[in-house]
Design a protein around this motif. Structure first.
Motif, PDB file in Angstrom:
ATOM      1  N   GLY A   1       0.792   4.101  -2.807  1.00  0.00           N
ATOM      2  CA  GLY A   1       0.675   5.515  -2.473  1.00  0.00           C
ATOM      3  C   GLY A   1       1.818   6.330  -3.041  1.00  0.00           C
TER       4      GLY A   1
ATOM      5  N   TYR B   1      -2.778  14.207  -0.165  1.00  0.00           N
ATOM      6  CA  TYR B   1      -2.734  12.746  -0.231  1.00  0.00           C
ATOM      7  C   TYR B   1      -1.723  12.190   0.765  1.00  0.00           C
ATOM      8  CZ  TYR B   1      -2.880   8.111  -2.410  1.00  0.00           C
ATOM      9  OH  TYR B   1      -3.032   6.770  -2.645  1.00  0.00           O
TER      10      TYR B   1
ATOM     11  N   GLY C   1      -8.314  10.320   6.877  1.00  0.00           N
ATOM     12  CA  GLY C   1      -7.665   9.017   6.927  1.00  0.00           C
ATOM     13  C   GLY C   1      -7.847   8.333   8.272  1.00  0.00           C
TER      14      GLY C   1
ATOM     15  N   LEU D   1      -2.407   9.361   3.732  1.00  0.00           N
ATOM     16  CA  LEU D   1      -1.572   8.197   4.002  1.00  0.00           C
ATOM     17  C   LEU D   1      -0.989   8.245   5.416  1.00  0.00           C
ATOM     18  CD1 LEU D   1       0.454   7.938   0.653  1.00  0.00           C
ATOM     19  CD2 LEU D   1      -1.441   6.477   1.376  1.00  0.00           C
TER      20      LEU D   1
ATOM     21  N   LEU E   1       0.830  -1.203   0.000  1.00  0.00           N
ATOM     22  CA  LEU E   1       0.000   0.000   0.000  1.00  0.00           C
ATOM     23  C   LEU E   1       0.862   1.249   0.000  1.00  0.00           C
ATOM     24  CD1 LEU E   1      -2.806  -1.047   2.526  1.00  0.00           C
ATOM     25  CD2 LEU E   1      -2.939  -0.945   0.026  1.00  0.00           C
ATOM     26  N   LEU E   2       2.008   1.183   0.683  1.00  0.00           N
ATOM     27  CA  LEU E   2       2.939   2.314   0.677  1.00  0.00           C
ATOM     28  C   LEU E   2       3.496   2.527  -0.734  1.00  0.00           C
ATOM     29  CD1 LEU E   2       4.367   4.411   2.431  1.00  0.00           C
ATOM     30  CD2 LEU E   2       6.199   2.740   2.793  1.00  0.00           C
TER      31      LEU E   2
END
Length: 379
Positions: free
Chosen positions: A50, A334, A217, A338, A46-47
């Motif tokens: 992103g 964004y 988030g 995250l 996921l990192l």
């Protein structure tokens, strides 16, 4: 008529973006089983996704200023749709990493391009309409959760499901393409670069987008944990916290433009961000799950229409550099989206979860106090 078509087509791209990402999210457990990835590896994946999205935003911003938002939106929409097949076909962690890198980059470009198109349409309408576009992103995600859930329950092959979603995405992109507005791009020169500096206002818009998306988030990843771990709610009841937040976010985004049109973006964010902070404070202090669910809903009411106003302001700083400015503000925001869940997770090593909520609460208060300066209309 042409303006109405442009608005409808832009709605379609926001909904498509939410739908594609939603279809990936609801199938994460099955994809992990197919590839053998564990939860720790998922975090890194996921990192990676992103990170490539952030790169895509910055690259997309420059392309928009050079080519216009329409061709960039269409091209990225086609790539994003096709890239959805990648995770379904992946049978190893390496293959999944490659698929998510492409999916993330395409999503980053689509994100900034569709917002640039939304700003152009809003400018042509001469009244606030940008929050409604973001509502359609939420509706697309909701549709994905419903459709994806039904197909998972029916034990449909994931390759067929995501392949069909990809075909649908390509079809929507091609159908919506003719209606998009044609911008008049200006080839970037040294003068253009100098004309798009990191001014105090751009920095402030970026920072406020960062703190509010950080808060958003937190709701995504910690609302259910809060009810389950801090208030002892069952997993089913805990899920209602995020559901309440999502519903109010979507509904208010459909209504926020009318309010902004009456009182102005600065006054709207000033009040709404403080409402959001009060909602999260209420959740942190809630004595029972019912009160907490209501508080998370209030949190969604407050946050819903704020960030779109920062995107609109960034896109209107200089139309010749709209993509560049949008990429900066959306990219920084964004990062907040995250970072939010991670910041809360790290803080829980030393303080309780509800105490860690102090960070987003302060962020909401700061956004409310500084919004008038960030969203002022230049002379």
């Amino acid at each position: 008529m042409a303006l109405t078509r442009a608005r409808t087509s832009t709605f379609a791209f926001f909904a498509l973006n939410g739908f594609v990402l939603g279809m990936w999210v609801v199938h994460i457990p099955e994809i992990l089983d197919r590839t053998g990835a564990d939860k720790a590896q998922l975090g890194y994946l996921l990192l990676l996704m992103g990170g490539t999205a952030l790169v895509g935003m910055q690259v997309g911003g420059r392309w928009i200023d050079k080519l216009g938002s329409r061709p960039v939106t269409v091209t990225a929409g086609l790539i994003l749709s096709a890239a959805l097949i990648g995770p379904a076909l992946a049978t190893s962690v390496t293959a999944l990493a490659a698929a998510l890198a492409v999916l993330g980059a395409a999503n980053g470009i689509v994100d900034v391009a569709q917002n640039a198109q939304a700003v152009e349409v809003e400018r042509a309408y001469r009244r606030p309409i940008i929050s409604a576009f973001h509502a359609f992103f939420s509706l697309g995600g909701l549709a994905a959760s419903l459709v994806g859930g039904l197909l998972i329950a029916a034990d449909t092959d994931i390759r067929l499901t995501l392949g069909g979603a990809a075909v649908l995405g390509v079809a929507v992109t091609l159908v919506a393409r003719p209606g998009l507005m044609r911008s008049q791009p200006v080839a970037p020169t040294r003068a253009d670069i100098k004309r798009a500096p990191w001014t105090a206002r751009v920095i402030l818009l970026s920072l406020l987008a960062f703190v509010l998306l950080l808060s958003e988030g937190v709701a995504y990843d910690w609302s259910t944990v809060h009810l389950h771990d801090s208030l002892g709610a069952s997993k089913t009841v805990a899920a209602w916290a995020f559901g309440a937040f999502s519903v109010t976010m979507t509904v208010v985004r459909l209504l926020a433009d009318r309010i902004v049109g009456r009182i102005g973006a600065a006054a709207y964010v000033q009040r709404a961000a403080l409402v959001g902070g009060a909602g999260l404070l209420g959740a942190a202090l809630a004595p029972n799950p019912t009160t907490a669910i209501v508080a998370w809903a209030v949190f969604g009411i407050g946050l819903a229409g704020c960030v779109p106003q920062f995107f609109s302001a960034a896109g209107n700083i200089d139309p010749a550099a709209s993509g560049t400015y949008l990429a900066r503000v959306t990219g920084t925001g964004y990062l907040g989206l995250l970072a939010g869940p991670a910041v809360i997770g790290i803080l829980t090593n030393w303080v309780s979860l509800t105490t860690a909520f102090t960070v987003p609460i302060i962020g909401c208060v700061l956004a409310g106090l500084l919004a008038p300066r960030a969203l002022r209309r230049p002379a």
